[in-house]
Design an enzyme around this catalytic site. Structure first.
Site, PDB file in Angstrom:
ATOM      1  N   HIS A 131       0.519  -7.150  -2.648  1.00 41.08           N
ATOM      2  CA  HIS A 131       1.414  -8.126  -2.016  1.00 41.08           C
ATOM      3  C   HIS A 131       1.038  -9.510  -2.527  1.00 41.08           C
ATOM      4  O   HIS A 131      -0.143  -9.849  -2.566  1.00 41.08           O
ATOM      5  CB  HIS A 131       1.277  -8.060  -0.497  1.00 41.08           C
ATOM      6  N   HIS A 134      -1.930  -3.801  -1.008  1.00 39.57           N
ATOM      7  CA  HIS A 134      -1.110  -3.802   0.212  1.00 39.57           C
ATOM      8  C   HIS A 134      -0.612  -2.414   0.611  1.00 39.57           C
ATOM      9  O   HIS A 134      -0.732  -2.018   1.765  1.00 39.57           O
ATOM     10  CB  HIS A 134       0.080  -4.727  -0.038  1.00 39.57           C
TER      11      HIS A 134
END
Ligand code: FAD
Ligand code: SIN
Length: 542
Positions: A245, A352
């Site tokens: 992310h 992530h």
């Protein structure tokens, strides 16, 4: 592909006749969104036990911010959501699964609303946010604490069901198989090793972000389900695809808190140390380009400007709107004394979402009979080589529901308790679990992270395989040790898959093979333990 990690079939010796044994119909491991949705479904006709390693609420689901994507706005269409998902998956999505998840997902979200999930509304109408890769605003949310709202909703529903029993602070160590069939789980209840036997087991143990030094994932995300499934002979798939992310708050000593993509959806802008908005230099979609592009562009801009971070600028947004839409972010800034009204926030990418996992079909069935998987620990082919923002909560609901329904249809004869496993293991003397875990996380971040190359992946595999050669041969007696063993196992397999895929695709970027190569690599890489080794170490019927 058969892949050998120096691992025993079981992490602990056991003899069912000497353990306290619990029996149920369907056993669910985990208590995130996928687990709860599966449990609710299965409990319509069968007894269900939900076994989870902390309290019910502790899971990635609870921390989800941006929201859940669903094509339920009157101007939206299922076809458009399907097309966006396929485009983001870089040629590796399974279209049948995509169609099923997107179509059934719209109903699953309506069902959540009927169960009381309170999404944000304006003048009574549901509000939809825009996130990267979506061709229109499609993400339902509750401020930036959507996961908390959904986890609370499903927990409330599941707790009311008399067929569902929760066992909290209970660590699943290994799957019990007989023949090739999964018959239950060995678990530790905080005091002793026990066993749970069931007609079907559903793994919903979430991701493995804790493999990396920088991660948005909570401490429970240690890839236990993948480790257990691998040792039991299940096929794993797509392990090379770990999504990073772009925006986590980067402050020394602070955990890497996610700053939702919805912030960029609301015109938050990435800038470098000179204040330059750089994303349009890298991609026409600018700040809302797919996550893999944004993460790599940030790294390049950091190199160019010789900085350890870039900056997310929300100073131009109206204060009241930020407070209303992103209360979690405002609280985070307050905690660390950051003045978001005046200064852009320091951010960096972090591991992530684990796209790879235990290979499943549309009903959550793995390649081991009696074993199901759903949610982030499963690889269904829904996400392909890159996950579209806010699509994972949707997948948890749909495949959780499907797995629960299918598992409830499995009936087996009682298997008896004359089953024992006797792996030859040493005492864990001289192993510093924390030190090894930190070394593993640093190595994975450096060599198996956002940018990879063949020689460095091979070296990482060799280093971790060496660690495995001693750490997998000892009998730990607590979760910290078992988590380390699962992390090492999955680290080796991830590095090996990443070395094998000699191209760049989606979240997997190879600096030595920067182009996508559809001719050779438009396919999944599956991996499983050598069947002969597993058979040789099957529990004995004594
Ligand atoms: P989890 O919710 O992680 O649950 C796993 C469960 O398994 C936990 O209860 C854990 O304790 C248990 N467990 C694990 N190992 C064991 C063991 N050995 N024994 C017993 N129990 C065990 N996705 C979106 O779609 N939208 C978003 O806005 C979004 N935001 C996110 C924000 C953050 C900070 C993070 C980390 C992720 C986000 N994601 C988002 C991804 C999404 O939250 C996860 O993919 C999803 O919640 C996974 O759900 P799950 O049920 O598969 O696993
Ligand atoms: C976010 O809010 O940016 C996370 C959304 C996701 O991971 O899907």
């Amino acid at each position: 592909m058969n892949a050998h990690v120096d691992s025993p079939r079981y992490l602990v010796p056991f003899d069912l006749r000497r353990l306290r044994v619990l029996e149920t119909d369907v056993l669910v491991v985990g208590s995130g969104l996928a687990a709860l949705r599966a449990a609710i479904e299965a409990s319509a006709s069968r007894r269900v036990v939900v076994l989870t390693k902390r309290d019910v609420m502790e899971c990635s689901s609870r921390y989800a911010q941006g929201g859940i994507a669903a094509a339920i706005h009157e101007q939206d269409t299922l076809e458009s959501h399907i097309a966006d998902t396929l485009a983001t998956g870089y040629g590796l999505c399974d279209e049948r699964i995509v169609r099923a998840v997107v179509t059934e997902g719209a109903d699953a979200v309506r069902e959540l609303i009927a169960w009381g999930a309170a999404f944000d509304r304006r003048d009574g109408a549901l509000e939809f946010a825009l996130e990267g890769g979506h061709s229109r605003p499609r993400v339902l949310h509750r401020g930036d604490e959507t996961g908390l709202e959904l986890e609370r909703t499903l927990t409330r529903v599941a707790r009311r069901l008399k067929n569902v029993t929760f066992l909290e602070h209970t660590f699943a160590v290994d799957l019990i198989t007989k023949g090739r069939v999964c018959r239950g789980v060995l678990f530790h209840d905080g005091r002793q090793l026990r066993a749970a036997l069931a007609d079907a087991v559903i793994l919903a143990t979430g991701g493995a972000g804790q493999l990396f030094r920088e991660t948005t994932n909570p401490p429970v995300a240690t890839g236990d389900g993948l480790g257990m499934a691998y040792r039991a002979g299940a096929e794993l798939m797509d392990l090379e695809f770990m999504q990073f992310h772009p925006t986590t708050l980067y402050l020394a000593g602070a955990s890497r808190s996610l700053i939702s993509e919805a912030v960029r959806g609301a015109t938050g802008t990435l800038r470098d140390r000179h204040g330059r908005a750089f994303m349009k230099d890298y991609h026409p979609m600018g700040d809302l380009a797919p996550r893999d592009v944004v993460s790599r562009s940030m790294l390049q801009q950091m190199l160019k400007t010789r900085d350890t971070q870039v900056y997310l600028d929300i100073t131009h947004l109206p204060r009241a709107a930020v407070k209303r839409q992103f209360p979690g972010l405002v609280a985070l800034c307050r905690r660390f004394g950051l003045d978001w009204v005046r200064r852009p926030l320091p951010v960096r990418p972090a591991a992530h979402y684990m796209i790879g996992g235990v290979r499943v079909d549309l009903n959550g069935r793995t390649t081991v009979p009696g074993l199901y998987a759903a949610g982030e620990c499963a690889a269904s082919g829904f996400h392909g080589a890159n996950r579209l923002a806010s699509n994972s909560l949707l997948e948890c609901l749909v495949l959780g529901r499907r797995a629960g329904r299918h598992a409830a249809g499995i009936f087996r004869r009682p298997m008896g308790k004359k089953v024992a496993g006797h792996p030859r293991l040493q005492p864990p003397d001289g192993i510093d679990v924390i030190d090894l875990r930190n070394s593993l996380k640093s190595l994975m971040w450096r060599e198996v992270g956002i940018e990879r190359s063949g020689p460095r992946l091979v070296e990482a595999d060799e280093r971790m395989s060496f660690w495995a050669s001693y750490v997998m041969q000892v009998a730990f007696d607590d979760p910290v040790g078992w988590e380390l063993q699962n992390l090492v196992t999955i680290g080796v397999l991830m590095a090996r898959n990443a070395a094998q895929r000699r191209e760049s695709r989606g979240v997997h970027y190879r600096s030595d093979f920067p182009a996508r190569n559809d001719r050779t690599w438009k396919k999944h890489i599956t991996i499983k333990a050598d069947a002969a080794r597993i058979a040789a170490q099957q529990p004995r019927e004594s």
